[in-house]
Design a protein around this motif. Structure first.
Motif, mmCIF file in Angstrom:
data_model
loop_
_atom_site.group_PDB
_atom_site.id
_atom_site.type_symbol
_atom_site.label_atom_id
_atom_site.label_comp_id
_atom_site.label_asym_id
_atom_site.label_seq_id
_atom_site.Cartn_x
_atom_site.Cartn_y
_atom_site.Cartn_z
ATOM 1 N N ALA A 99 -31.267 -3.581 -20.807
ATOM 2 C CA ALA A 99 -32.016 -4.471 -21.933
ATOM 3 C C ALA A 99 -32.805 -3.409 -22.668
ATOM 4 O O ALA A 99 -33.541 -2.529 -22.086
ATOM 5 N N ASP A 101 -35.472 -2.822 -25.684
ATOM 6 C CA ASP A 101 -36.672 -3.466 -26.206
ATOM 7 C C ASP A 101 -37.024 -2.876 -27.493
ATOM 8 O O ASP A 101 -37.842 -1.933 -27.718
ATOM 9 N N LEU A 161 -35.123 -12.057 -20.383
ATOM 10 C CA LEU A 161 -35.431 -11.451 -18.923
ATOM 11 C C LEU A 161 -35.895 -12.416 -17.899
ATOM 12 O O LEU A 161 -35.580 -12.298 -16.838
ATOM 13 N N ILE A 171 -36.155 -7.010 -12.646
ATOM 14 C CA ILE A 171 -36.346 -6.673 -14.026
ATOM 15 C C ILE A 171 -37.126 -5.306 -13.610
ATOM 16 O O ILE A 171 -38.148 -5.267 -13.223
ATOM 17 N N GLY A 173 -38.367 -1.880 -15.425
ATOM 18 C CA GLY A 173 -38.755 -1.180 -16.571
ATOM 19 C C GLY A 173 -39.192 0.241 -16.671
ATOM 20 O O GLY A 173 -39.363 0.693 -15.306
ATOM 21 N N VAL A 194 -34.811 -1.867 -18.216
ATOM 22 C CA VAL A 194 -35.107 -1.979 -19.620
ATOM 23 C C VAL A 194 -35.857 -1.048 -19.947
ATOM 24 O O VAL A 194 -36.777 -0.192 -19.497
ATOM 25 N N VAL A 206 -43.125 -7.489 -22.372
ATOM 26 C CA VAL A 206 -42.134 -7.224 -21.818
ATOM 27 C C VAL A 206 -42.483 -6.121 -20.314
ATOM 28 O O VAL A 206 -41.785 -6.451 -19.479
ATOM 29 N N CYS A 210 -41.716 -7.236 -16.147
ATOM 30 C CA CYS A 210 -41.054 -6.231 -15.297
ATOM 31 C C CYS A 210 -41.472 -6.576 -13.835
ATOM 32 O O CYS A 210 -42.409 -6.611 -13.551
#
Length: 267
Positions: A99, A101, A161, A171, A173, A194, A206, A210
């Motif tokens: 993903a 961002d 997400l 998730i 990050g 991410v 975001v 995570c």
């Protein structure tokens, strides 16, 4: 209609078979085996090929970096986030997704898509706003790898997400303030990596979404890598672990442990 240019980009779009081609332009000045092979592939696929002066290709492509090949195609169909819930291999397959961002540089986007394809990523999530479009520049930078990937565009990345969490994906990050080194994390489960914006990193919402934040340790004077370089480092570590696990070897680095179950994951 969309424009694709460059030998790799057009060749991979033909191979993937996901685009409807209107026609392909080939520069009259270019005569070599690579272009002849591409022309043969077009004819086998029933795609019209026209020979035009190089200047005409530059006009159509909007750049002189077309390598003597330009294709006029229908826009690539983007998926919905729901289309990424299951891996292409079926319910038993472990999912690895990427993903982005707000990555705004088309060269970075293309480089990341090329890495994602090479590392076996099952799906890519892009945002509709404040991010690079899947432009001819990005497609060429991906060397055509974007044509083979399942890509979803979403309005709200945090909501997307959360939906992936509800479908039992971790998730993960990448953030220079993360507490865990990327190579100490177990990527063999279902997870979404991410990556944040160039220079600014992940948005706060975001970041808070995570389940884990990882970092890439840096030994030099700069604190972080370019987003496409960082993505390559982590995605290929994930690929290494998953390939080792599939071969029956111990995939996690010494001392690494699986992520602990967190409250709310999958709820």
């Amino acid at each position: 209609m969309d424009i694709l240019y460059g030998v790799h980009a057009v060749e991979e779009a033909l191979r993937a078979g996901r685009r409807r081609f209107d026609h392909v332009l080939v520069a009259r000045e270019r005569h070599d085996a690579r272009v002849e092979q591409l022309v043969s592939q077009c004819r086998q696929a029933g795609v019209r090929v026209r020979s035009e002066p190089r200047e005409q290709l530059t006009h159509v492509a909007g750049t002189s970096a077309h390598q003597g090949v330009v294709a006029v195609v229908r826009p690539k169909e983007m998926l919905a986030i729901e289309d990424l819930f299951e891996a292409p291999g079926g319910a038993s397959s472990r999912r690895l997704m990427l993903a982005l961002d707000g990555v705004e540089d088309p060269q970075n986007l293309g480089a990341l898509l090329r890495v994602a394809d090479g590392a076996g990523v099952d799906g890519v999530v892009l945002t509709e706003r404040r991010s690079a479009p899947l432009s001819p520049v990005a497609v060429k930078a991906s060397a055509g790898a974007s044509e083979h990937l399942r890509i979803a565009r979403v309005v709200n990345l945090v909501r997307a997400l959360e939906e992936l969490k509800a479908n039992n994906l971790w998730i993960i990050g990448l953030d220079e303030r993360g507490e865990t080194d990327y190579d100490r994390f177990d990527f063999t489960g279902d997870c979404v990596l991410v990556l944040g914006r160039e220079g600014a990193g992940l948005h706060d919402l975001v970041r808070r979404t995570c389940d884990h934040l990882l970092r890439i340790p840096m030994a030099g004077g700069v604190s972080s890598l370019n987003v496409s370089a960082a993505g390559a480092v982590v995605l290929y570590e994930a690929f290494r672990q998953r390939r080792a696990a599939a071969a029956g070897a111990s995939s996690a680095p010494f001392g690494a442990s699986k992520p602990k179950k967190q409250k709310g994951l999958g709820s």
